[in-house]
Structure formats: C-alpha cells, structure tokens
Enzyme design. Structure first.
Site, short mmCIF file in Angstrom:
data_model
loop_
_atom_site.label_atom_id
_atom_site.label_comp_id
_atom_site.label_asym_id
_atom_site.label_seq_id
_atom_site.Cartn_x
_atom_site.Cartn_y
_atom_site.Cartn_z
N ASN A 128 0.87 -1.18 0.00
CA ASN A 128 0.00 0.00 0.00
C ASN A 128 0.90 1.23 0.00
OD1 ASN A 128 -1.85 2.01 0.43
ND2 ASN A 128 -2.31 1.45 2.56
N LYS A 181 0.13 4.26 -0.33
CA LYS A 181 -0.49 5.47 0.23
C LYS A 181 -0.21 6.66 -0.70
CE LYS A 181 -0.12 3.34 4.70
NZ LYS A 181 -0.08 3.45 6.15
N HIS A 227 -9.56 1.74 4.28
CA HIS A 227 -8.31 1.84 5.05
C HIS A 227 -8.53 2.80 6.22
CE1 HIS A 227 -4.22 2.85 6.20
NE2 HIS A 227 -3.88 1.69 5.66
N GLU A 261 -6.88 5.12 7.43
CA GLU A 261 -6.60 6.54 7.17
C GLU A 261 -7.79 7.18 6.46
OE1 GLU A 261 -2.84 5.83 5.24
OE2 GLU A 261 -2.05 5.17 7.18
N GLU A 297 -6.14 -4.63 10.19
CA GLU A 297 -5.02 -3.73 10.47
C GLU A 297 -5.27 -2.97 11.77
OE1 GLU A 297 -2.71 -2.55 6.70
OE2 GLU A 297 -4.44 -1.24 6.83
N GLY A 330 2.34 1.99 10.66
CA GLY A 330 3.36 3.02 10.54
C GLY A 330 4.06 3.35 11.85
N SER A 349 2.95 -2.52 10.17
CA SER A 349 4.39 -2.69 10.36
C SER A 349 4.91 -4.08 9.96
CB SER A 349 4.78 -2.36 11.82
OG SER A 349 4.48 -1.01 12.10
#
Ligand code: PGA
Length: 246
Positions: free
Chosen positions: A10, A12, A101, A103, A170, A176, A208
């Site tokens: 991903n 991003k 996701h 985010e 996730e 991250g 991670s």
C-alpha cells in the site's frame, strides 16, 4: 494444496508516475531473479495512487500482478468532482481496490456502510475489493478489539460476496508505528474474523509488516496475507516480502 497468500503493498500518497514506473521496472527484474524463491501460492500486487495505475500496467511484465487503487466512488459516473468510479480505475489498469483503510475512515469520513456499497459495485465491475478494518489503540487497551472488529467487518461486508474479496485486519496502533501485533495476537483476531465471516475468506494482517517479521506472521493458520505500507515502497524490500526474506 496450500492456501493462497496475498501480499499487497500500500503505497499510500507516495510515488509520482515516473517513480512508479521505475519501481515496476526494477520489480520486473528482481521478480525474474527471485522467482524460484517465491512460493507458488503467493499472489501479490501494489495499491497505488490512481495516476500511477496506467504507468504500472504499462510497465508491468509480471503475470497476475494485482494492481489496486486506494479508493473509489460507488456511483458509476456523474457530478462527483474529484472522485473516481470503478470503471475509471479499471480503465486505468486496476484489477483491485483497497477500501476502508483506517486513514480513509479517520481522515476522510469513510463509513463501513459506504465501504460495503463500494465493495458491491467493485465486484460487479470485476474488481477485487481489499476491505480494511481494525481497532484503535484506545479500543485495543480497553480489550474491545473483537467487539469493534465484529461491527466493522459485518457492516463493511453487508451484501458482499465474501468469496470475491480480501479482508485486511489492520490494528490502527500498529500502522506506521513499527509496533507489530504479535503473530499470536494477529492470529487470534484473524481466527475470530474467520469465525464470523466465511471459512474460506482470505484474511490479511497489516501493520508494520516487514521482511524480518513476514514469515512468522504468514505461518499462522488464519493469516492469509499482508497489507504492507512502509516496507513496500522499495522494490528490494518488496521482493523480500514475497520470498519471506529468503
Ligand atoms: P505500515 O502500513 O506497513 O507502514 O504499518 C500498513 C498499512 O497502512 O496498510
């Protein structure tokens, strides 16, 4: 026959079209060199910014590469300035799309209902939805993981054919941050997700994941793949994910 392992990078909001082409050019070579070390049941691909999809498709020489967008709109077309439909991303080269996701849920108000609507449309248009979900640090510490995950999974897959999707667990606190859920904890949640969905659904872990920890995570019986951010940005590191660091 061993089950498929699905590894998706991903990116991003990283890589210009030129950088995306350079990555895929390098990946073509590294894949050819390392093919013997990659198990046959490993399927893989990249989740890229929308403008990188066409350059990736054009440069790619790897059969079966999954090319995923990172979002889409559920309507086919219309007055939605700045949005992209399933047909548009497919036309640009995508065969998959990452949906929900954390985010996007946190920063762009993506809801589980809209994730489900998008997933249904993606499937109708021949795209593989990769549906992400996971708990916050606060929820994790309050031991609410299963309750939160159950609601997110059920709402994000309402009316969705589970044989045509990938689920991605996730935990937000592991994204991250360098903090990976232990293989045992990730396995427990993925096993739980399987118990409330479908025995055969593909369930990835993300947060991670890197060459050093991927083999242990993938050896868990209910973890069928990985959604990888940081460690997918470099082609050499990405290949090491596919070879399980061999
Ligand atoms: P990370 O990101 O691997 O950098 O933790 C994972 C993700 O957000 O999909």
């Amino acid at each position: 026959m061993s089950k498929d392992i699905v590894i998706i990078g991903n990116w991003k909001m990283n890589k210009t079209p030129e950088e995306a082409e350079a990555f895929i050019g390098k990946l073509n070579l590294l894949y050819a060199e390392n093919k013997a070390k990659i198990l046959e049941n490993v399927k893989f691909g990249i989740g890229a910014p929308a403008v990188d999809l066409a350059p990736i498709k054009k440069t790619n020489e790897i059969e079966g590469l999954i090319i995923a967008a990172q979002n889409m709109h559920e309507k086919e077309s219309g007055a939605f300035t700045g949005e992209l439909s399933s047909k548009i991303i497919k036309g640009a080269g995508a065969n998959a799309v990452i949906l929900g996701h954390s985010e996007r849920r946190a920063m762009f108000n993506e809801t589980s209902e809209s994730v489900a609507a998008k997933a249904r449309v993606a499937i109708e248009n021949g795209l593989l939805p990769i549906i992400a979900f996971g708990e916050t640090l606060e929820e994790y510490e309050a031991k609410k993981t299963k309750r939160v995950v159950k609601k997110m999974v059920q709402e994000s897959t309402r009316g969705v054919d589970l044989s045509k999707v990938v689920l991605a667990y996730e935990p937000i606190w592991a994204i991250g941050t360098g903090k990976t859920a232990s293989a045992k904890d990730a396995q427990n949640v993925c096993k739980y997700v399987r118990s409330i969905t479908d025995e055969n659904v593909v369930i990835q872990y993300g947060g991670s994941v890197k060459p050093e920890n991927i083999a242990e995570l993938m050896s868990q019986p209910d973890i069928d793949g990985a959604l990888v951010g940081g460690a997918s940005l470099d082609a050499t590191s990405f290949i090491k994910l596919l070879t399980m660091n061999k």
